[in-house]
Design a protein around this motif. Structure first.
Motif, PDB file in Angstrom:
ATOM      1  N   GLU A  31      47.327  32.663  40.236  1.00 36.98           N
ATOM      2  CA  GLU A  31      48.223  33.817  40.163  1.00 36.98           C
ATOM      3  C   GLU A  31      48.141  34.486  38.786  1.00 36.98           C
ATOM      4  N   ARG A  59      45.320  35.437  48.583  1.00 33.89           N
ATOM      5  CA  ARG A  59      45.686  34.011  48.633  1.00 33.89           C
ATOM      6  C   ARG A  59      45.810  33.554  50.082  1.00 33.89           C
ATOM      7  N   ASP A  60      46.399  34.390  50.910  1.00 27.09           N
ATOM      8  CA  ASP A  60      46.531  34.038  52.331  1.00 27.09           C
ATOM      9  C   ASP A  60      45.168  34.001  53.019  1.00 27.09           C
ATOM     10  N   ARG A  61      44.280  34.923  52.647  1.00 31.68           N
ATOM     11  CA  ARG A  61      42.948  34.938  53.248  1.00 31.68           C
ATOM     12  C   ARG A  61      42.120  33.751  52.775  1.00 31.68           C
ATOM     13  N   VAL A 100      48.774  38.166  46.428  1.00 31.47           N
ATOM     14  CA  VAL A 100      49.516  37.821  47.645  1.00 31.47           C
ATOM     15  C   VAL A 100      48.608  37.827  48.873  1.00 31.47           C
ATOM     16  N   GLU A 101      47.846  38.918  49.028  1.00 31.22           N
ATOM     17  CA  GLU A 101      47.053  39.053  50.252  1.00 31.22           C
ATOM     18  C   GLU A 101      45.794  38.201  50.240  1.00 31.22           C
ATOM     19  N   SER A 117      44.126  31.860  42.826  1.00 31.87           N
ATOM     20  CA  SER A 117      44.751  30.545  42.951  1.00 31.87           C
ATOM     21  C   SER A 117      45.787  30.313  41.862  1.00 31.87           C
ATOM     22  N   ARG A 140      49.351  42.622  44.472  1.00 28.79           N
ATOM     23  CA  ARG A 140      48.995  42.747  45.890  1.00 28.79           C
ATOM     24  C   ARG A 140      47.748  41.913  46.203  1.00 28.79           C
ATOM     25  N   GLU A 172      36.660  41.609  52.660  1.00 29.78           N
ATOM     26  CA  GLU A 172      38.054  41.174  52.613  1.00 29.78           C
ATOM     27  C   GLU A 172      38.858  42.054  51.657  1.00 29.78           C
ATOM     28  N   ARG A 176      43.032  30.841  52.014  1.00 32.63           N
ATOM     29  CA  ARG A 176      43.466  29.536  52.530  1.00 32.63           C
ATOM     30  C   ARG A 176      42.493  29.001  53.573  1.00 32.63           C
ATOM     31  N   HIS A 177      41.754  29.910  54.214  1.00 37.08           N
ATOM     32  CA  HIS A 177      40.821  29.512  55.265  1.00 37.08           C
ATOM     33  C   HIS A 177      39.406  29.293  54.718  1.00 37.08           C
TER      34      HIS A 177
END
Length: 209
Positions: free
Chosen positions: A105, A129-131, A126-127, A103, A123, A74, A133-134
């Motif tokens: 930040e 954190r979105d990954r 941001v990136e 989490s 970066r 990732e 979430r799953h």
């Protein structure tokens, strides 16, 4: 694609390990978390791997479990984060600590890692954190990070090996020496490196530049 290797550990010298598989010695780059988990040379070992193919080389990276390999894969998807930086991140933080930084930040903690500046830290937050979430475990938080007392280091062979390994991970020589200050240099080299990285993470060490 080489996804896993099982064989006999021939040697481990951070950041490398060599595994004999039916007479073929595979040189593998790994994080300190993985190297610390490896048995003594001569014993059986199994590592999950990731093969990176470049024009000038085929590089093999090893991981103690699939979770660490997943995080590595990732990380290298993020612009500006190559395999070496991904390994530095995995070496400087436990997986749970890294997830907690994302989490919360906590860019300040991330910039204590070698090669991670403020822009890269932002970066990552941001990136990743979105990954994350799953990932079911993303909402779980760990405890406080450890720290070490300040004392002058004793320059043993383990100290020299640990200092060389920290430099290989991206730290400047003066900063590598500073990170080892206050640590028990009688402990094994791998444990000494891990302690230095933990001390750096808590802010006891410092980096220039």
């Amino acid at each position: 694609m080489i996804g896993r290797l099982s064989g006999t550990l021939l040697e481990k010298q951070p950041p490398l390990a060599v595994i004999d598989v039916h007479g073929v010695g595979y040189e593998i780059e790994a994080s300190m978390n993985t190297l610390l988990a490896l048995p003594a040379p001569g014993e059986a070992v199994r590592l999950y791997t990731h093969l990176s193919v470049r024009e000038d080389a085929h590089l093999l990276y090893g991981f103690i479990d699939e979770a660490e390999r997943h995080l590595f894969r990732e990380l290298i998807k993020i612009s500006g984060v190559g395999p070496r930086l991904a390994l530095a991140i995995l070496s400087g933080m436990e997986r749970e600590q890294f997830m907690r930084c994302i989490s919360d930040e906590d860019s300040k903690a991330l910039t204590r890692l070698p090669g991670v500046g403020r822009k890269t830290a932002d970066r990552l937050i941001v990136e990743m954190r979105d990954r994350f979430r799953h990932w079911p475990e993303f909402s779980q938080r760990g405890g406080a990070l450890s720290s070490a007392d300040q004392n002058l280091p004793l320059e043993t062979d383990n100290y020299a090996d640990a200092e060389a390994a920290l430099i290989a991970l991206g730290y400047k020589p003066t900063d590598a020496a500073r990170m080892l200050t206050g640590l028990d240099t009688v402990q094994p080299t791998e444990a000494l490196i891990k302690s230095a990285l933990s001390q750096q993470l808590t802010g006891r060490g410092s980096r220039q530049g």
